[in-house]
Write a protein that holds these residues in place. Sequence first.
Motif, short mmCIF file in Angstrom:
data_model
loop_
_atom_site.label_atom_id
_atom_site.label_comp_id
_atom_site.label_asym_id
_atom_site.label_seq_id
_atom_site.Cartn_x
_atom_site.Cartn_y
_atom_site.Cartn_z
N ILE A 24 0.83 -1.21 0.00
CA ILE A 24 0.00 0.00 0.00
C ILE A 24 0.86 1.26 0.00
N VAL A 25 0.44 2.25 -0.80
CA VAL A 25 1.04 3.59 -0.76
C VAL A 25 -0.09 4.62 -0.85
N ILE A 26 0.03 5.70 -0.10
CA ILE A 26 -0.96 6.78 -0.12
C ILE A 26 -0.23 8.08 -0.40
N VAL A 27 -0.77 8.88 -1.32
CA VAL A 27 -0.16 10.18 -1.66
C VAL A 27 -1.19 11.29 -1.46
N ASP A 28 -0.68 12.52 -1.31
CA ASP A 28 -1.59 13.66 -1.16
C ASP A 28 -1.91 14.25 -2.54
N ALA A 29 -2.58 15.41 -2.54
CA ALA A 29 -3.02 16.03 -3.80
C ALA A 29 -1.85 16.46 -4.67
N ASN A 30 -0.66 16.59 -4.11
CA ASN A 30 0.53 16.98 -4.88
C ASN A 30 1.38 15.78 -5.29
N GLY A 31 0.90 14.58 -5.00
CA GLY A 31 1.64 13.39 -5.36
C GLY A 31 2.76 13.04 -4.40
N TYR A 95 -11.50 11.34 -2.78
CA TYR A 95 -12.27 12.58 -2.91
C TYR A 95 -12.73 13.08 -1.54
N ALA A 96 -12.75 14.41 -1.39
CA ALA A 96 -13.33 15.07 -0.22
C ALA A 96 -13.81 16.45 -0.67
N ASP A 97 -15.03 16.82 -0.28
CA ASP A 97 -15.62 18.11 -0.70
C ASP A 97 -15.58 18.26 -2.22
N VAL A 101 -8.21 14.84 -3.12
CA VAL A 101 -7.29 15.26 -2.05
C VAL A 101 -6.11 14.30 -1.92
N GLY A 102 -6.11 13.27 -2.74
CA GLY A 102 -5.03 12.30 -2.67
C GLY A 102 -5.39 11.05 -3.44
N ALA A 103 -4.61 10.00 -3.25
CA ALA A 103 -4.87 8.71 -3.90
C ALA A 103 -4.18 7.61 -3.13
N PHE A 104 -4.73 6.42 -3.20
CA PHE A 104 -4.02 5.29 -2.60
C PHE A 104 -3.85 4.19 -3.65
#
Length: 454
Positions: A24-31, A95-97, A101-104
Amino acid sequence: MLNQRFPYAKEIVETVIENAYVWIVIVDANGRVIYMNDNYCKFCEVEKHEVVGRHVTEVIENTRMHVVVESGEEEIADLQYIRGNYMIANRIPIYADNKVVGAFGTVMFRDTKEWHEMNSHVRHHLSSLPSFLEQQDVTGAKYTLNDIYSCSQVMAELKEKIKTIASTDSSVLIRGESGTGKELFAHSIHLLSNRSEKPFIKVNCGAIPEQLLESELFGYEDGAFTGAKKGGKKGKFVQANGGTIFLDEIGDMSLHMQVKLLRVLQEKEVEPVGSTKTIPLNVRVITATNRPLESLMDNQKFRNDLYYRISVIPLYIPPLRERIEDLETLVRHFIKKVSLRTGKRISLIHEEVMETFRHYHWQGNIRELENIIEAAIHLAKADVITLDAIPDYIKKKHVFSEQELSLKEMLNEAEKNIIKETLKKYDDDRKKVAKVLGISKSSMYEKIQKYGIK
């Protein structure tokens, strides 16, 4: 709030994620990496505390996590090449609002080999479903690993090996004595493979006359020879295209046919008899034999190059006498099978019979056992199989006297008894007995004369 209701929520979630089968890897909106579990870090040879905050492209080879963040579109079951392996990855935007906001991302199968092996494992569990059984009627493959009854460790290991190699396209050579169930394993390999919905074509190379084998395997064109079927005929290889061809008794194939078969396997194409055009092939080849191919190669009766072509993955099916712990399981199965077919109810087999079975040599292996059980059920006077219902030759014990005999003398005595019993079993058909015992006809006559067998 969550921690107030579930005081150990953080520890639980971290434990689940860290020990999940997937990476598993999780990134924010900027990658940039927010989280990466330990197994993924170890594979990428990075420290967990060092990757947080870095752009994902600096951490994972050929990643598209930053692309998913920008596009907002998920990518499922995508091939990704990482550190010399093709892996199957999923990437999901978060997704949020109403904004990303990111991706996993997850890697479920660490390479395509693992994915194929998992496919075989799933097919094994599906093999008892009605829909799977209906598919068998269409493809020509009838048996799965569920039809191979055993409880011994050696057979359990063999079945696991089958599940592993089934997903490949490599040629398989199945070795084993007559009656050990080589064909059942060939069927199982096909049904656990990615070719399971394609044809499974069987050819007994020892049962077809040499002059007919070439046209049977490779087909022929209209008018190729006198008596040829109008319009020609598809050969077994073309019939198996996309699927699997099973060449049983490959050791009985003549040198002339071996040369032709080798060319087909090397070129992956076949030229029907009487044709000038070749047909491309995509066929997996499984072969089987009970003959000593190494000895045949030493005597120039089997080609070395063909042997190495068909035995990429060799399998050996042990004889029943080497896995006698399977005997009780097989006996129960055959009693049930024959009872259902004949309508005669058998509820018990006497322990004396089982003890006799345990001391018998089982030259004909599982096929012989099934025949004996069937005969015993017909001959049983009640619902119990007793010693009276089994053949005399099974009950005969070959016991050597206590006088001192050399190893050679004991082996000669054993060989003499085996030949006598096998001749009796096959009604003195010496050609058949020679084949069953894996010796030449001339050797058979020499041994009969040597031991004075009448």
